[in-house]
Design a protein around this motif. Structure first.
Motif, PDB file in Angstrom:
ATOM      1  N   GLU A  70      35.497  69.518  23.729  1.00  0.00           N
ATOM      2  CA  GLU A  70      34.924  70.406  25.025  1.00  0.00           C
ATOM      3  C   GLU A  70      33.666  70.839  24.812  1.00  0.00           C
ATOM      4  O   GLU A  70      33.226  71.351  23.868  1.00  0.00           O
ATOM      5  CB  GLU A  70      35.911  71.686  25.225  1.00  0.00           C
ATOM      6  N   GLN A 113      33.461  70.455  30.193  1.00  0.00           N
ATOM      7  CA  GLN A 113      33.573  68.951  30.338  1.00  0.00           C
ATOM      8  C   GLN A 113      34.447  68.464  28.980  1.00  0.00           C
ATOM      9  O   GLN A 113      33.906  68.994  27.980  1.00  0.00           O
ATOM     10  CB  GLN A 113      32.499  68.238  30.822  1.00  0.00           C
ATOM     11  N   SER A 116      30.463  63.587  29.883  1.00  0.00           N
ATOM     12  CA  SER A 116      30.680  63.830  31.062  1.00  0.00           C
ATOM     13  C   SER A 116      29.796  64.636  31.530  1.00  0.00           C
ATOM     14  O   SER A 116      29.852  65.945  31.302  1.00  0.00           O
ATOM     15  CB  SER A 116      32.220  64.525  31.243  1.00  0.00           C
ATOM     16  N   SER A 138      29.465  65.403  34.733  1.00  0.00           N
ATOM     17  CA  SER A 138      29.935  66.289  35.848  1.00  0.00           C
ATOM     18  C   SER A 138      31.344  65.458  36.116  1.00  0.00           C
ATOM     19  O   SER A 138      31.603  64.537  35.077  1.00  0.00           O
ATOM     20  CB  SER A 138      29.440  65.934  37.122  1.00  0.00           C
ATOM     21  N   GLU A 139      32.229  65.954  36.699  1.00  0.00           N
ATOM     22  CA  GLU A 139      33.595  65.460  37.267  1.00  0.00           C
ATOM     23  C   GLU A 139      33.329  63.907  37.565  1.00  0.00           C
ATOM     24  O   GLU A 139      34.182  62.945  37.374  1.00  0.00           O
ATOM     25  CB  GLU A 139      34.137  66.229  38.191  1.00  0.00           C
ATOM     26  N   LYS A 145      29.694  59.980  34.442  1.00  0.00           N
ATOM     27  CA  LYS A 145      29.905  59.709  32.877  1.00  0.00           C
ATOM     28  C   LYS A 145      28.460  58.861  32.287  1.00  0.00           C
ATOM     29  O   LYS A 145      28.319  57.906  32.951  1.00  0.00           O
ATOM     30  CB  LYS A 145      31.196  59.119  32.665  1.00  0.00           C
TER      31      LYS A 145
END
Length: 713
Positions: free
Chosen positions: A359, A363, A436, A438-439, A442
């Motif tokens: 983590e 992310q 990642s 962002s959500e 990738k």
């Protein structure tokens, strides 16, 4: 024909023998079972997971490259019992059957040089596979299109073929099938799997097959055994071991093939069954492998996998080669001679890697780090018939040839250099990560350092080389919505070469890369996957003969551009609704050879001409709602016209018009344990030349049939 065509003596022979029947390990991702369930009998043709493009456990949708998968269900439905049949069904792959027991494969205009089993394997400087690889031990076949430098290092921008083996299952499963078909084809296959106790699970696959052929005098006797066990040493530690044996003994195989044009440049147009093989010829391949894998989970997010595989291969053959240009009136003018070829090869592979997640900045990111070592030794020898052959120059008209030829008197090609004695080592270190950002966005990045060293002599030529290179992979995936991903990627490869320039310096490695832009979508409740990709691939530093500075005693080379290809691919796979499962693929490839032609590489034009620009493939199965257990299927392949310039000065050109091959299937479940499947191959009895990869060629199989009785527990 060039000398490499009939001298089975270079590095590719040893490497391809090692990979023809290999036994290596899976990449230990627990998600793999998802594919196994999807690939069971009576399932559809959808695969959602693949490990061939990275060791990160990414789904196909999350992978920024085109990945094709032929599932076990598709192989079972259409009796795809050998690798040629599987790859003929794979979108984007061309199968160049130049002989009965030697085949090349192409993708995006390049020879496929990387063949793996469960993610392990050595690259090849030539892409031929010897013998016929049986598919009974494989759960699926994955093909990563384009350069795959992060996973393979040495190679080219074609594709990587990864054969994924069957693994033990938790529940008891047993399957026995009997097949009888055209040309006295008889095959029995047994597959038993299950858990022996709380700690041990195992699986065994056995195949026995004997068959004649539509080709005169040709027959094959095949034996396969595969056994694998998984031992749970603890809740987090698993030890896997396996053994594989495969023999493929061929009588009267083709070495070379038919003359395709006569002395007036007209097509020879022989009967489909015509073969140049002598009645005493044979080509036997045997492979034995042992494998060990140790997997250790560390907590919930990390694991370490160590794998070792040892392979021994032998090849023994007595072959008969026919060459020349027949007279248009009499059919005479051909010459035959014989060869004896022996090969003993040993291969050791070791691979260790760790992967997991962490983590950062809110992310979750994925990473894999590893290293691999491989060493290979091969010894081979060729004897040629310089006495009987010269006394038997006048072959009869091939329309009347019965395979009867004098028993050859064999002597060394070159007594001072009778064969090959070559040792090779490859060492690689690699890192791959998915960040990642962002959500929805990738970034996939990978680095691989590969060092390659060879030493030894092959038929008087020094095969020594020492190279190292760093290849890169970059990819981005953007999630447009829950169903659709957009992606782009850039990947590199390299390949060492031994040719030298006028100053005696070894040419730099061949370098290649692939750029790809695409879209992937999972539709209809994730039951269908659509993949559309645009690609651009090229190579540089190809060794081309320096005709100005070469002498009869000393050939020198220059580095030239290779071919460049661009095009697009479309694949749709999965359930279409109304009981229909399908795998559809269309490939358009445009090859540009202008740069390399200007550098003197005349063979590049041949590649452009014999590579079909358009290829369409469709495998579809319809379950009949009105009759429970009844289904029908179609497996077809269409390609547009191809050609080969045989004699530019005389304007002799061999052409193969566009054609379609249609295979049909009908299957009925008698009950929950018994199934009967009937297959018709080449249903419309199309006559076609298998390949124009070489100046010679032979015809594909005419209409044929197979009936399979399958019992499962």
């Amino acid at each position: 024909m060039k000398s490499r065509v009939f001298k089975l003596n270079t590095l590719f022979v040893a490497t391809t023998m090692a990979l023809s029947y290999p036994v290596l390990a899976d990449d230990a991702d627990k998600k793999i079972e998802k594919i196994e369930v999807l690939g069971d009998k009576h399932s559809n043709y959808l695969a959602v997971e693949a490990e061939s493009a990275s060791k990160l456990g990414l789904s196909i949708k999350e992978t920024p490259q085109t990945v094709h998968v032929v599932t076990r269900a598709l192989m079972d439905d259409f009796s795809l019992d050998d690798v040629n049949q599987v790859l003929e069904t794979t979108p984007g792959v061309s199968v160049e059957k130049i002989e009965t027991d030697r085949t090349y494969y192409k993708a995006r205009g390049f020879d496929i040089l990387n063949f793996q089993v469960d993610g392990l394997g050595l690259p090849q400087d030539q892409g031929a596979l010897q013998g016929t690889i049986d598919t009974a031990i494989y759960q699926r076949v994955e093909v990563v299109m384009g350069a795959n430098g992060m996973m393979t290092g040495a190679g080219n921008p074609s594709a990587t073929v990864n054969f994924i083996r069957k693994r033990p299952t938790d529940d008891l499963r047993a399957n026995v099938s009997f097949t009888a078909g055209s040309w006295a084809n008889k095959r029995i296959e047994a597959d038993v799997s299950g858990r022996l106790n709380d700690l041990v699970s195992a699986r065994a696959v056995v195949v026995k097959q004997k068959r004649d052929s539509y080709l005169d005098r040709y027959s094959v006797d095949r034996d396969v055994f595969y056994g694998i066990t998984e031992l749970a040493l603890s809740d987090s530690t698993t030890l896997t071991t396996s053994l594989t044996y495969q023999s493929n003994d061929a009588d009267s195989p083709l070495w070379g093939a038919l003359a395709l044009f006569d002395n007036k440049g007209q097509p020879t147009n022989y009967d489909v069954s015509t073969s140049t093989a002598a009645d005493w010829a044979y080509w036997n391949n045997t492979s034995k492998q042992a494998f060990v894998e140790l997997e250790q989970y560390i907590g919930d997010d990390w694991s370490v996998v160590a794998r070792y595989a040892h392979t021994q291969n032998e090849q023994d053959s007595n072959l008969f080669y026919v060459y020349g240009t027949p007279d248009s009136e009499t059919g005479l003018g051909l010459t035959g001679y014989a060869s004896d070829y022996q090969l003993q090869q040993r291969l050791n592979l070791f691979d260790v890697y760790t992967r997991g997640s962490f983590e950062l900045f809110g992310q979750t990111h994925l990473v894999a780090l590893g290293a691999s070592e491989a060493d290979m030794a091969y010894r081979d020898r060729s004897l040629y018939d310089y006495q009987t052959g010269n006394g038997f120059p006048a072959m009869p008209n091939m329309h009347e040839w019965d395979g009867v030829a004098p028993v050859p008197t064999l002597v060394d090609v070159n007594p001072s250099a009778p064969g090959s004695d070559v040792d090779s080592d490859q060492s690689s270190q690699y890192a791959s990560a998915r960040f990642s950002l962002s959500e929805d966005l990738k970034l996939l990045a990978g680095l691989r350092h590969t060092a390659w060293q060879s030493k030894g002599m092959s038929y008087g030529k020094n095969k020594g080389t020492k190279e190292s290179d760093l290849t890169h992979h970059l990819g981005a995936v953007y999630t447009l919505n829950d169903n659709v991903n957009l992606y782009s990627s850039y990947s590199e490869t390299f390949a060492p070469q031994t040719e030298k320039d006028i100053n005696g310096n070894q040419l730099a490695p061949i370098e290649g890369d692939t750029k790809e832009l695409g879209i992937k979508a999972e539709l209809f409740d994730d039951n269908m996957m659509v993949n559309f990709a645009i690609f651009n691939a090229e190579q540089v530093n190809i060794a081309v003969g320096d005709t100005v500075n070469s002498t009869p005693d000393n050939s020198v080379y220059i580095a030239a551009p290779g071919i460049q290809s661009q095009g697009y691919e479309l694949e749709i796979s999965g359930e279409l609704g109304w009981g229909v499962s399908a795998n559809l693929g269309y490939t358009y490839t445009d090859i540009d050879v202008s740069d390399t032609l200007n550098a003197g590489n005349s063979e590049a034009q041949l590649v452009k001409d014999y590579t079909p620009k358009q290829v369409f493939k469709l495998a579809v199965k319809q379950e009949v709602a009105a009759v429970e257990g009844l289904s029908f299927g179609l497996n077809m392949r269409w390609q547009d016209d191809i050609s080969r310039v045989q004699n530019a000065a005389a304007n002799f050109v061999t052409k193969q018009d566009a054609y379609a091959l249609v295979n049909l299937m009908a299957s009925y479940d008698v009950n929950e344990q018994v199934n009967v499947t009937f297959n018709i191959n080449n249903a419309f009895d199309e006559k076609y030349i298998n390949s124009l990869y070489w100046a010679q060629g032979f015809y594909g199989a005419p209409r044929n049939y197979a009936l399979t009785l399958n019992w499962s527990l």
